[in-house]
Design an enzyme around this catalytic site. Structure first.
Site, mmCIF file in Angstrom:
data_model
loop_
_atom_site.group_PDB
_atom_site.id
_atom_site.type_symbol
_atom_site.label_atom_id
_atom_site.label_comp_id
_atom_site.label_asym_id
_atom_site.label_seq_id
_atom_site.Cartn_x
_atom_site.Cartn_y
_atom_site.Cartn_z
ATOM 1 N N GLU A 77 0.834 -1.209 0.000
ATOM 2 C CA GLU A 77 0.000 0.000 0.000
ATOM 3 C C GLU A 77 0.873 1.265 0.000
ATOM 4 O O GLU A 77 0.583 2.231 -0.702
ATOM 5 C CB GLU A 77 -0.902 0.024 1.237
ATOM 6 N N GLY A 211 -21.296 48.192 3.785
ATOM 7 C CA GLY A 211 -21.334 48.725 2.428
ATOM 8 C C GLY A 211 -22.771 48.847 1.945
ATOM 9 O O GLY A 211 -23.724 48.377 2.579
ATOM 10 N N MET A 212 -22.925 49.472 0.791
ATOM 11 C CA MET A 212 -24.253 49.685 0.233
ATOM 12 C C MET A 212 -24.859 48.366 -0.245
ATOM 13 O O MET A 212 -24.162 47.357 -0.401
ATOM 14 C CB MET A 212 -24.172 50.670 -0.931
ATOM 15 N N GLY A 213 -26.153 48.372 -0.461
ATOM 16 C CA GLY A 213 -26.834 47.186 -0.938
ATOM 17 C C GLY A 213 -26.339 46.753 -2.305
ATOM 18 O O GLY A 213 -26.093 47.585 -3.175
ATOM 19 N N GLY A 214 -26.175 45.442 -2.492
ATOM 20 C CA GLY A 214 -25.767 44.898 -3.781
ATOM 21 C C GLY A 214 -24.287 44.975 -4.057
ATOM 22 O O GLY A 214 -23.834 44.651 -5.154
ATOM 23 N N GLY A 216 -21.864 43.284 -2.432
ATOM 24 C CA GLY A 216 -21.171 42.003 -2.283
ATOM 25 C C GLY A 216 -20.783 41.631 -0.863
ATOM 26 O O GLY A 216 -19.918 40.777 -0.651
ATOM 27 N N THR A 218 -22.443 39.961 1.486
ATOM 28 C CA THR A 218 -22.765 38.568 1.813
ATOM 29 C C THR A 218 -21.811 37.616 1.117
ATOM 30 O O THR A 218 -21.372 36.616 1.702
ATOM 31 C CB THR A 218 -24.216 38.260 1.407
#
Length: 966
Positions: A77, A211-214, A216, A218
């Site tokens: 092996e 940061g602002m929405g959208g 990134g 998440t």
């Protein structure tokens, strides 16, 4: 590594037969294991399922015991495992574990391994193929035991298991998160967040991603979670908290269930949940992500400021090493003592890449569409528009791009409007009134109007709302908003903005980005609290006028100078700085919190000067070598603060125009300077003051154009560079370099053009510089062991030394006497002058007679003249010499009836003669005495008087005999 991050099975050959707990540890980490301890040995062959498992494995743990070599199965092996490792595309990580056997016994087949192999060789002694197999076994044992592994003979089993599990998890995590490769611009964000988390420190931290929405947030949090979670005992990601409708205790139950691995609902209300989290997790190292906590969300009638109290709690709720990550649009929800990472919009090259990814399903667009790509920095908008335009023709593209300029897609507006709607109605109205109707008006005038309309007008504007719905905004004047702390990132969406005035916004800390497509004037004067220079969106107009601080740029034709000096809270420079192609000079000096420069600094193709004194920068990006027009570069610190060592990148034949490099007090140690520093062929001045290296790169001797080298205060330096390759060096500074004995390198005589040599503060007792024929200035101050000045080269005219030492003064005039030739006429004497201009509190006491003004005189003692022993009169005067015929000497007889007058003409004196200068000269008796003295002897003259053509601050005079200076 948790199972949710990769749905494919990760197989590992697991040979810890006697440590089944380790298999459980790996399963908890979400890693599938394959274990071959259920086999029965009947011969040497390995079943197909085992061979398949070996080939598919990423990690193989090989446990060596005393009896390992007696098993032909194990040896076969092992051979197979090593073959898989050595294959061309082999990715198998082999980890040897030495259980109850010395690694050297395995490596060299000794003791029990020697006995086992004696039996194998006895069995196969008449079998050629069998003996070849035995040799393969030996080779495999040697190769495996040479790999990095674990010797666990004297260690605690549980600690061993955890350490091995962590190494496997780390390996698999790095090789299996392939989805990150498709996320444009993620790498920079991940590095920044990881640097804020400081995983290597064993404390508890909360880090906010804001940061602002959208934009990134998440995505970044999810990637960080997937990459780092294997390093924690347990981890939990609670997504989209603002959408939760089931109450705080529901979210608390999710956390407890995932972190404790218990499926039951543990609490029924938020107060019990708070207590349970604190009790059950206080000794556990956990990673928790709370995604999208929003001030506009109301859960269980809790005020939004309390969300973190119930979901994250206090730092003492968690075990050492725990990390809590929070994503939010509202920075004020994060505690003042917690770290906040601000997510900015994408720069140009990243926006195009992301848009193409959705519009064309590839990075390179069709040529006819290339010019139509939108200039947007928001990831959400790029995804929405890119997906909408996928597979549409050129006519539909033109129509959509035009629509994009005038109004945003409804999906985007819906996502972005949340932050603006979160402001109270009065705050919305006040902001719109100021930005739209009061441009250029004084604050006091505006306040009078607003007070008549709003009862809460005195509440300062701390942050602006989103600007997503203001595509037609052209002028925004926020001058004098002294309470303003942050401008919303969506300001970058205002593509028609012509003028933005943020003058005297002294508390403005964050101004993430600015769209300069239409902008003509950006005013940032007085924004002293700004922590980060804004990202520059879209190609900058050539006529842009930027005004910042008291010394900042006002370039009307094109931006050539960017001065950010003195911005004490500036933390970073945006990557978009590389778009300023016309930049010639950049200054970030005294930005005392600035730690790094973006790689895009290398795109400033016309940059000639870069000033970065007094910053925290310790690792300039390697791309800085691309600046082939750069002439001046400085990272000088005030003093060398031991800690972070400075490392200059490899030159790679870049920086071709660099003339001046200043790395003084940068805490450079051995290896901090690049080995190929000799490639800086244009370098003329190199300042390395106050560093901590012991040796310099050998190729530094190849700096053939170097004119000045400063190694002062490098007290640890043990070896000097060879000077034979520096023929043009004219200035060498070795002050406080701990030089002893003879002190100077043997080949210093090759410096035939050396004019200035600084050797102050060293410990040598004697010195030789006579071979430096061009030397004009010599500094020997604070050389406490030196009692005699070295022999002077012919061109020397400036000497700095300890003039309070009588022996030094004696040797000075000894050398002056040997250099000075008696060139005199009937009415004048030509004298050599030596100058020093460091401040002296008093005239050296060696000069017995003193005076001031335009003349000094002394009465000579009776019978002062001794034949062949009088050298002359040593003179010291402080002040500026302005011409070569500076003074007269009068030798006056006792009766006053006879006088010998000679003009003293000065030669070889320093061109630089400030008011603080002190000059030494010797008036030789032989040049002063007139042999036709009407029958008088020198002892008939009892007074000498010196006259100056201008007033001197102080004179010193001494009658000097030859036997005093021998």
């Amino acid at each position: 590594m948790h199972s949710e991050m990769n749905s494919s099975s990760i197989r590992v050959i697991h040979m810890l037969i006697e440590s089944m707990a380790s298999s459980t540890s790996l399963k908890i980490k979400g890693i599938l294991t394959f274990q071959d301890d259920k086999r029965l040995e009947h011969g040497d062959s390995i079943p197909e399922e085992f061979l398949k498992a070996i080939k598919e494995s990423q990690v193989a743990l090989v446990v060596f015991s005393k009896n390992y070599a007696s098993s032909r199965w194990c040896l076969n092996e092992l051979v197979k495992i090593m073959e898989c490792k050595e294959e061309e595309n082999g990715q198998t990580l082999v980890i040897p574990i030495f259980d109850d056997v010395d690694p050297s016994h395995v490596r060299n087949q000794r003791v029990s391994f020697a006995k086992a192999f004696a039996k194998h060789e006895s069995k196969y002694k008449n079998d050629v193929e069998g003996m070849q197999k035995v040799q393969r076994w030996r080779n495999a044992l040697t190769e495996t035991s040479n790999l990095k592994g674990y010797d666990i003979r004297q260690r605690v089993e549980s600690e061993n298991i955890q350490q091995i599990v962590n190494q496997i998890s780390s390996k698999l995590c790095k090789t299996s998160i392939s989805y990150l490769q498709d996320i444009v611009g993620i790498d920079t964000h991940l590095e920044e967040v990881k640097s804020q988390l400081k995983i290597e420190i064993n404390d508890v931290r909360i880090v906010g991603i804001w940061g602002m929405g959208g934009i990134g947030k998440t995505t970044i949090a999810r990637a960080i979670f997937d990459i780092l979670s294997y390093q924690f005992e347990a981890a939990c990601f609670i997504a989209n908290i603002k959408e939760n409708k089931c109450g705080i205790h529901f979210l608390q139950n999710i956390r407890l269930s995932e972190l404790l691995r218990e499926k039951d609902n543990l609490v029924n209300n938020k107060e019990d949940g708070k207590h349970m989290i604190a009790c059950r997790l206080c000794f556990k190292k956990v990673l928790v992500v709370l995604d999208d906590i929003d001030h506009s969300v109301v859960l269980d009638d809790i005020d939004h400021s309390d969300h973190l109290d119930y979901l994250a709690g206090n730092l003492n709720w968690y075990g050492d090493g725990s990390r809590i990550i929070v994503t939010t649009r509202d920075k004020h929800l994060i505690g003042k003592n917690d770290v906040v990472y601000e997510v900015t919009t994408l720069v140009d090259n990243e926006t195009i890449k992301l848009f193409n990814q959705y519009a064309f399903q590839r990075e390179v667009p069709d040529e006819c569409f290339e010019k139509l790509s939108p200039e947007i920095g928001l990831p959400l908008a790029l995804k929405v528009w890119g997906s909408f335009l996928h597979k549409r023709d050129i006519i539909e593209w033109r129509s959509a791009i035009e629509e994009m300029k005038n109004k945003s897609n409804s999906k985007i507006v819906e996502k972005l409007r949340i932050s603006y709607d979160g402001l109270e109605t009065t705050q919305q109205d006040i902001f719109l009134d100021i930005s739209c109707f009061f441009r250029g008006k004084g604050k006091s005038c505006i306040m009078q109007i607003l007070k008549s309309c709003y009862s809460r007008a005195n509440i300062g504007l701390i942050r602006t709302p989103e600007f997503t719905g203001m595509q037609n905004l052209e002028y925004l004047d926020l001058q004098g908003c002294t309470s303003l702390e942050e401008a919303h990132p969506s300001l970058g969406c205002c593509r028609k903005l012509v003028q933005l005035n943020l003058r005297e916004c002294g508390r403005l800390k964050r101004f993430p980005c600015v769209n300069v497509e239409s902008m003509e004037c950006l005013q940032l004067d007085g924004c002293y609290s700004l922590e980060k220079f804004p990202e520059i969106l879209v190609t900058m107009k050539l006529e842009l006028d930027i005004k910042m601080s008291s010394s900042i740029i006002q370039q009307q034709v094109r931006l050539t100078e960017l001065d950010l000096g003195g911005m004490r809270k500036l933390l970073s420079i945006p990557r978009s700085i590389g778009m300023l192609k016309g930049l010639v000079k950049q200054n970030v000096s005294y930005c005392s919190k600035l730690e790094r420069l973006p790689d895009e600094i290398g795109d400033l193709e016309n940059l000639e000067e870069f000033h970065a004194r007094q910053t925290l920068i310790s690792h300039p990006p390697s791309f800085i070598i691309l600046l082939n027009k750069l002439k001046y570069l400085s990272f000088r610190k005030h003093k060398s603060e031991h800690g972070v060592c400075f490392v200059f990148p490899q030159v790679n034949e870049g920086l071709r125009s660099l003339k001046i490099l200043d790395l003084s007090y940068c805490n450079l140690v051995d290896g901090g300077l690049p080995e190929d520093i000799g490639c800086l062929y244009s370098l003329k001045r190199l300042y390395l003051t106050g560093n901590n290296f012991e040796h310099l790169p050998r190729r530094i001797a190849q700096l053939g154009a170097l004119r000045s080298l400063d190694l002062s205060h490098c007290s640890r330096l043990k070896e000097f560079p060879g000077f034979t390759g520096m023929p043009n060096l004219d200035t060498l500074n070795l002050i406080y370099c701990n030089l002893i004995y003879g002190g100077l390198p043997e080949d210093i005589g090759y410096l035939s053009y050396l004019k200035r040599l600084y050797l102050g503060g060293n410990n040598f007792e004697h010195l030789s510089i006579g071979q430096l024929g061009a030397l004009q200035s010599l500094d020997l101050r604070y050389c406490k062991r030196l009692t005699h000045l070295p022999e002077f080269p012919q061109q020397l005219d400036t000497v700095h030394a300890d003039w309070s030492n009588d022996l030094i003064c004696n040797s000075l005039f000894q050398h002056i006497s040997s250099l000075q030739h008696d060139i005199s006429t009937s009415d004048s004497v030509l004298l050599r002058v030596f100058t020093t201009w460091h401040l002296m509190k008093n005239m050296p006491s060696w000069f017995h007679h003193r005076g001031a003004g335009t003349s000094v005189s002394i009465n000579l003692p009776e019978n002062w003249y001794v034949c062949d022993n009088v050298l002359g009169f040593a003179v010291c005067c402080s002040g500026r010499l302005i011409d070569s015929r500076v003074s007269q000497a009068h030798l006056i007889s006792y009766d006053g009836m006879s006088r010998i007058i000679k003009t003293l003409a000065l030669s070889n004196h320093s061109e630089y003669s400030p008011e603080s200068a002190v000059h030494f000269l010797l008036v030789p008796f032989a040049g002063l005495w007139d042999t036709k003295a009407n029958g008088k002897t020198p002892n008939d003259y009892g007074n000498i008087r010196l006259f100056s053509s201008r007033e001197m601050k102080e004179f010193g005079l001494r009658l000097l005999y030859k036997d005093e200076v021998v």
